[in-house]
Write an enzyme that holds these catalytic residues in place. Structure first.
Site, mmCIF file in Angstrom:
data_model
loop_
_atom_site.group_PDB
_atom_site.id
_atom_site.type_symbol
_atom_site.label_atom_id
_atom_site.label_comp_id
_atom_site.label_asym_id
_atom_site.label_seq_id
_atom_site.Cartn_x
_atom_site.Cartn_y
_atom_site.Cartn_z
ATOM 1 N N ASP A 48 4.249 -1.421 9.634
ATOM 2 C CA ASP A 48 3.390 -0.230 9.430
ATOM 3 C C ASP A 48 4.246 1.034 9.466
ATOM 4 O O ASP A 48 4.026 1.978 8.709
ATOM 5 C CB ASP A 48 2.330 -0.141 10.544
ATOM 6 C CG ASP A 48 1.367 -1.301 10.525
ATOM 7 O OD1 ASP A 48 0.235 -1.123 10.073
ATOM 8 O OD2 ASP A 48 1.767 -2.398 10.951
ATOM 9 N N ASP B 10 -9.153 -4.352 10.231
ATOM 10 C CA ASP B 10 -10.129 -5.144 10.994
ATOM 11 C C ASP B 10 -10.586 -4.300 12.181
ATOM 12 O O ASP B 10 -9.847 -4.144 13.155
ATOM 13 C CB ASP B 10 -9.466 -6.432 11.483
ATOM 14 C CG ASP B 10 -10.354 -7.192 12.463
ATOM 15 O OD1 ASP B 10 -11.539 -6.837 12.604
ATOM 16 O OD2 ASP B 10 -9.845 -8.142 13.085
ATOM 17 N N HIS C 237 -5.031 -6.569 8.066
ATOM 18 C CA HIS C 237 -5.054 -7.280 9.345
ATOM 19 C C HIS C 237 -5.447 -8.739 9.084
ATOM 20 O O HIS C 237 -6.038 -9.061 8.045
ATOM 21 C CB HIS C 237 -6.023 -6.594 10.303
ATOM 22 C CG HIS C 237 -5.474 -5.318 10.854
ATOM 23 N ND1 HIS C 237 -6.254 -4.226 11.153
ATOM 24 C CD2 HIS C 237 -4.194 -4.963 11.152
ATOM 25 C CE1 HIS C 237 -5.481 -3.269 11.626
ATOM 26 N NE2 HIS C 237 -4.227 -3.680 11.626
ATOM 27 N N GLY D 154 3.656 -6.218 10.313
ATOM 28 C CA GLY D 154 3.088 -5.002 10.906
ATOM 29 C C GLY D 154 3.464 -4.803 12.369
ATOM 30 O O GLY D 154 4.064 -3.776 12.723
ATOM 31 N N ARG E 131 -2.414 8.160 10.167
ATOM 32 C CA ARG E 131 -2.227 9.610 10.337
ATOM 33 C C ARG E 131 -1.320 10.171 9.234
ATOM 34 O O ARG E 131 -1.606 11.221 8.647
ATOM 35 C CB ARG E 131 -1.624 9.911 11.715
ATOM 36 C CG ARG E 131 -1.337 11.378 11.887
ATOM 37 C CD ARG E 131 -0.746 11.747 13.240
ATOM 38 N NE ARG E 131 -0.432 13.160 13.218
ATOM 39 C CZ ARG E 131 0.706 13.660 12.749
ATOM 40 N NH1 ARG E 131 1.658 12.869 12.301
ATOM 41 N NH2 ARG E 131 0.882 14.964 12.704
ATOM 42 N N THR F 274 3.561 -10.258 6.519
ATOM 43 C CA THR F 274 2.703 -11.419 6.309
ATOM 44 C C THR F 274 1.770 -11.177 5.128
ATOM 45 O O THR F 274 1.562 -12.066 4.287
ATOM 46 C CB THR F 274 1.903 -11.728 7.589
ATOM 47 O OG1 THR F 274 2.759 -11.558 8.717
ATOM 48 C CG2 THR F 274 1.354 -13.132 7.584
ATOM 49 N N ASP G 167 0.966 1.954 16.104
ATOM 50 C CA ASP G 167 1.625 1.970 14.783
ATOM 51 C C ASP G 167 0.586 2.141 13.672
ATOM 52 O O ASP G 167 0.814 2.838 12.677
ATOM 53 C CB ASP G 167 2.393 0.662 14.534
ATOM 54 C CG ASP G 167 3.504 0.425 15.533
ATOM 55 O OD1 ASP G 167 3.308 0.737 16.714
ATOM 56 O OD2 ASP G 167 4.558 -0.082 15.136
ATOM 57 N N HIS H 29 -0.348 -3.487 18.202
ATOM 58 C CA HIS H 29 0.437 -2.368 17.680
ATOM 59 C C HIS H 29 -0.494 -1.262 17.188
ATOM 60 O O HIS H 29 -0.226 -0.610 16.176
ATOM 61 C CB HIS H 29 1.334 -2.860 16.546
ATOM 62 C CG HIS H 29 0.587 -3.492 15.405
ATOM 63 N ND1 HIS H 29 -0.314 -4.527 15.573
ATOM 64 C CD2 HIS H 29 0.586 -3.219 14.073
ATOM 65 C CE1 HIS H 29 -0.823 -4.850 14.397
ATOM 66 N NE2 HIS H 29 -0.292 -4.063 13.473
HETATM 67 O O1 13P Z 1 -0.622 -5.853 11.340
HETATM 68 C C1 13P Z 1 -0.639 -5.422 10.223
HETATM 69 C C2 13P Z 1 -0.968 -4.043 9.961
HETATM 70 O O2 13P Z 1 -1.218 -3.276 11.091
HETATM 71 C C3 13P Z 1 -0.319 -6.293 9.079
HETATM 72 O O3 13P Z 1 0.914 -6.898 9.264
HETATM 73 P P1 13P Z 1 1.220 -8.279 8.544
HETATM 74 O O4 13P Z 1 0.957 -8.074 7.099
HETATM 75 O O5 13P Z 1 2.645 -8.579 8.823
HETATM 76 O O6 13P Z 1 0.269 -9.264 9.168
#
Ligand code: 13P
Length: 144
Positions: free
Chosen positions: A64, A84, A11, A59, A100, A39, A94, A91
């Site tokens: 995810d 985090d 995150h 994500g 899970r 990212t 997700d 999301h």
């Molecule tokens: O949000 C994320 C995992 O839930 C991470 O996604 P990014 O690596 O694209 O920021």
């Protein structure tokens, strides 16, 4: 050395921690194959251009879920997901689905730095350890 497939996710508030963690364990991690949410993967590639990293979608845009699908297909040996816990995620469903599936398929899953430290320091990380496959026969054969 057997190349493991390692999924990386962090995150936003934990991305820097993930980069620092990879740097601290670069010797153990080099040579493995990495898939990452978009990212996160971009940051990892930028910091460690020699690592074999494939960024998937970001994500919140499905990354995810892509890693979840790879887990369901038996393609992930380890999930390192620096979560985090202090920020609401748009999301969240997700994220829950991914964690899970890692739980369901008995995939080693490090959700924080201390766990990730222990996983890469384990003797099982360097040998050809395979987690016990989960037996879904009773579920699949259930009477409806
Ligand atoms: O949000 C994320 C995992 O839930 C991470 O996604 P990014 O690596 O694209 O920021």
């Amino acid at each position: 050395m057997e190349r493991k497939c390692i999924a990386l996710v962090a995150h936003d508030a934990r991305k820097r921690d993930l980069i620092t963690w990879i740097g601290a364990h670069l010797r153990s991690l080099s040579g493995h194959i990495f898939y990452a949410t978009g990212t996160t993967g971009g940051r990892v590639k930028e910091a460690f251009p020699d690592l074999d990293v494939t960024p998937l979608k970001s994500g919140p845009l499905g990354g995810d879920q892509q890693i979840g699908a790879m887990i369901a297909e038996g393609r992930v040996d380890l999930l390192v997901f620096f979560v985090d816990p202090m920020t609401a995620q748009p999301h969240d469903v997700d994220v829950k689905a991914l964690t899970r599936l890692a739980t369901l398929y008995n995939v080693p899953f490090a959700c924080n730095e201390a766990t990730a430290d222990m996983v890469v320091s384990s003797p099982l990380f360097t040998d050809s350890y395979r987690p016990r496959p989960v037996d879904f026969r009773s579920y699949e054969g259930r009477q409806l």
